[in-house]
Write an enzyme that holds these catalytic residues in place. Structure first.
Site, PDB file in Angstrom:
ATOM      1  N   HIS A 196      17.659  62.336  22.010  1.00 52.51           N
ATOM      2  CA  HIS A 196      18.445  61.449  21.158  1.00 52.51           C
ATOM      3  C   HIS A 196      17.655  60.256  20.641  1.00 52.51           C
ATOM      4  O   HIS A 196      17.918  59.750  19.554  1.00 52.51           O
ATOM      5  CB  HIS A 196      19.709  60.973  21.902  1.00 52.51           C
ATOM      6  CG  HIS A 196      19.448  60.070  23.065  1.00 52.51           C
ATOM      7  ND1 HIS A 196      19.008  60.543  24.281  1.00 52.51           N
ATOM      8  CD2 HIS A 196      19.586  58.728  23.205  1.00 52.51           C
ATOM      9  CE1 HIS A 196      18.888  59.534  25.125  1.00 52.51           C
ATOM     10  NE2 HIS A 196      19.226  58.417  24.501  1.00 52.51           N
ATOM     11  N   ASP A 197      16.665  59.802  21.390  1.00 54.11           N
ATOM     12  CA  ASP A 197      15.881  58.641  20.956  1.00 54.11           C
ATOM     13  C   ASP A 197      14.462  59.025  20.541  1.00 54.11           C
ATOM     14  O   ASP A 197      13.535  58.203  20.618  1.00 54.11           O
ATOM     15  CB  ASP A 197      15.844  57.579  22.058  1.00 54.11           C
ATOM     16  CG  ASP A 197      17.096  56.700  22.033  1.00 54.11           C
ATOM     17  OD1 ASP A 197      17.771  56.670  20.989  1.00 54.11           O
ATOM     18  OD2 ASP A 197      17.383  56.058  23.052  1.00 54.11           O
ATOM     19  N   LYS A 200      12.299  56.751  18.340  1.00 56.00           N
ATOM     20  CA  LYS A 200      11.700  55.509  18.827  1.00 56.00           C
ATOM     21  C   LYS A 200      10.183  55.611  18.959  1.00 56.00           C
ATOM     22  O   LYS A 200       9.510  54.596  19.141  1.00 56.00           O
ATOM     23  CB  LYS A 200      12.336  55.107  20.155  1.00 56.00           C
ATOM     24  CG  LYS A 200      13.766  54.596  19.991  1.00 56.00           C
ATOM     25  CD  LYS A 200      14.363  54.101  21.303  1.00 56.00           C
ATOM     26  CE  LYS A 200      15.764  53.539  21.078  1.00 56.00           C
ATOM     27  NZ  LYS A 200      16.386  53.070  22.330  1.00 56.00           N
ATOM     28  N   HIS A 225      15.222  54.462  13.732  1.00 58.35           N
ATOM     29  CA  HIS A 225      14.826  55.492  14.699  1.00 58.35           C
ATOM     30  C   HIS A 225      15.725  56.725  14.648  1.00 58.35           C
ATOM     31  O   HIS A 225      15.263  57.837  14.944  1.00 58.35           O
ATOM     32  CB  HIS A 225      14.777  54.906  16.123  1.00 58.35           C
ATOM     33  CG  HIS A 225      16.097  54.872  16.828  1.00 58.35           C
ATOM     34  ND1 HIS A 225      16.969  53.822  16.734  1.00 58.35           N
ATOM     35  CD2 HIS A 225      16.703  55.778  17.648  1.00 58.35           C
ATOM     36  CE1 HIS A 225      18.032  54.055  17.466  1.00 58.35           C
ATOM     37  NE2 HIS A 225      17.900  55.235  18.030  1.00 58.35           N
ATOM     38  N   HIS A 250      24.106  59.568  16.560  1.00 55.47           N
ATOM     39  CA  HIS A 250      24.686  59.017  17.783  1.00 55.47           C
ATOM     40  C   HIS A 250      24.880  57.506  17.715  1.00 55.47           C
ATOM     41  O   HIS A 250      25.422  56.912  18.657  1.00 55.47           O
ATOM     42  CB  HIS A 250      23.858  59.411  19.014  1.00 55.47           C
ATOM     43  CG  HIS A 250      22.498  58.783  19.094  1.00 55.47           C
ATOM     44  ND1 HIS A 250      21.429  59.242  18.360  1.00 55.47           N
ATOM     45  CD2 HIS A 250      22.024  57.742  19.845  1.00 55.47           C
ATOM     46  CE1 HIS A 250      20.359  58.518  18.641  1.00 55.47           C
ATOM     47  NE2 HIS A 250      20.691  57.594  19.536  1.00 55.47           N
ATOM     48  N   HIS A 251      24.471  56.860  16.610  1.00 56.71           N
ATOM     49  CA  HIS A 251      24.761  55.437  16.427  1.00 56.71           C
ATOM     50  C   HIS A 251      25.779  55.194  15.303  1.00 56.71           C
ATOM     51  O   HIS A 251      25.985  54.048  14.902  1.00 56.71           O
ATOM     52  CB  HIS A 251      23.476  54.654  16.144  1.00 56.71           C
ATOM     53  CG  HIS A 251      22.629  54.441  17.351  1.00 56.71           C
ATOM     54  ND1 HIS A 251      23.018  53.652  18.413  1.00 56.71           N
ATOM     55  CD2 HIS A 251      21.409  54.935  17.679  1.00 56.71           C
ATOM     56  CE1 HIS A 251      22.076  53.664  19.343  1.00 56.71           C
ATOM     57  NE2 HIS A 251      21.095  54.437  18.920  1.00 56.71           N
TER      58      HIS A 251
END
Length: 328
Positions: A196-197, A200, A225, A250-251
């Site tokens: 998910h990240d 980054k 990101h 997801h954000h």
């Protein structure tokens, strides 16, 4: 003029004897009344050894119930024919597979008392299928191991609390199960959660690891990101679209104020809505360089407070229900 000669029909018994497939006449009680050479060869027994034996005695124990059910449907007229893939046990103990077609064998001017079974040997096909399934499971395990390893590496660079990736994967699986997701969809959710990240990787350490609040320019950079992670993950050919949706969205927020696409409500993909709740919950109860850990009850209260604003109300309700005995 070419003279034609009448064609004499072949003797039915000769057809029975020389058929390339196994042919069995089976009494309603399961007794093998007669079997042709191809059938005897399939079973690895002589015709004499098979005649008078119950077909259930040479059927694999795990397939006896399905065999009885197929016979019953044909005998009672519930089906003109029953087709099933099943296993038999040869005389030497080898397990062989057949595709069997069972239908009534009515005599002339009398009620039927037996069925005919046509059996085709599909043992090699089944073995090939099983080898492919084993290979597919190994490839799936390799993919999941690689994704999880990358996710853990990402959380270390981000100074996340140890175990964050595994925890949100587990929480997402529990919540997805509670919401009735299929096994395939749960795997897609797990894959998205593990990466998910991913985006980054594109964020400079000075921003990613900053202990205090980000200024507007830094926050704008941090928000890239999600888009960047989606772009990177899209290059993984076996990663499903639904997993990519988790990485990108997801954000997003239920009220449309999130990023990167400002989606709102059910326009946000379901797996992203599910993961968001799990991700925020774990972030709240974890200690970070810039915050203390919240209690479990305080975190659940915050999720409920954001119900219909940041989060899908239905997903929040399902998540809280997972902890019902502990909820405040």
């Amino acid at each position: 003029m070419t003279q034609t000669h009448p064609v004499t029909p072949a003797d039915p018994q000769a057809l029975f004897e020389h058929a390339g497939a196994g042919l069995l006449e089976i009494a309603f009680d399961g007794t093998i009344l007669q079997i042709n050479p191809s059938g005897a060869e399939f079973f690895g027994r002589s015709r004499a050894a098979l005649t008078g034996v119950s077909v259930l005695d040479v059927t694999h124990p795990d397939d006896v119930a399905r065999t009885l059910e197929a016979l019953s449907r044909v005998i009672h007229g519930e089906a003109h024919a029953a087709v099933l893939e099943k296993r038999y046990v040869r005389a030497d103990g080898e397990i062989v597979w057949s595709r069997s077609r069972v239908s009534l064998l009515p005599p002339q001017n009398a009620p039927a008392t037996s069925v005919v079974a046509v059996i085709a040997d599909i043992t090699e096909l089944k073995r090939a299928q099983q080898e492919l399934e084993t290979l597919n499971r190994a490839l799936q395990d390799t993919l999941e191991g690689g994704l999880l390893g990358l996710g853990i590496a990402l959380e270390a660079r981000d100074l996340e609390t140890s175990g964050h990736t595994v925890r949100v994967m587990d929480l997402s699986h529990q919540l997805g199960t509670a919401l009735g997701l299929s096994g395939v969809t749960l795997n897609e959710l797990k894959h998205g959660a593990s990466l998910h990240d991913l985006g980054k990787l594109t964020i400079p350490d000075a921003v990613l690891c900053k202990p205090g609040r980000l200024d507007p320019a830094e926050w704008a950079l941090m928000q890239t990101h999600a888009h960047n992670g989606h772009a990177i993950a899209s290059r993984i050919p076996t990663l499903a679209r639904a997993a990519l949706d988790v990485i990108r969205h997801h954000h997003e927020r239920w009220d449309g104020s999130g990023y990167p696409d400002r989606l709102a409500g059910e326009r946000i993909p379901l797996l992203a809505r599910i993961f968001t709740v799990c991700d925020v919950y774990d972030a709240l109860i974890s200690e970070r360089p810039y915050k203390s850990a919240w209690t479990h009850d305080d975190a659940l209260k915050e999720l409920r407070a954001q119900r219909g604003r940041q989060f899908d109300p239905h997903v929040v309700d399902a998540f809280v229900s997972l902890f019902r005995p502990h909820a405040a």
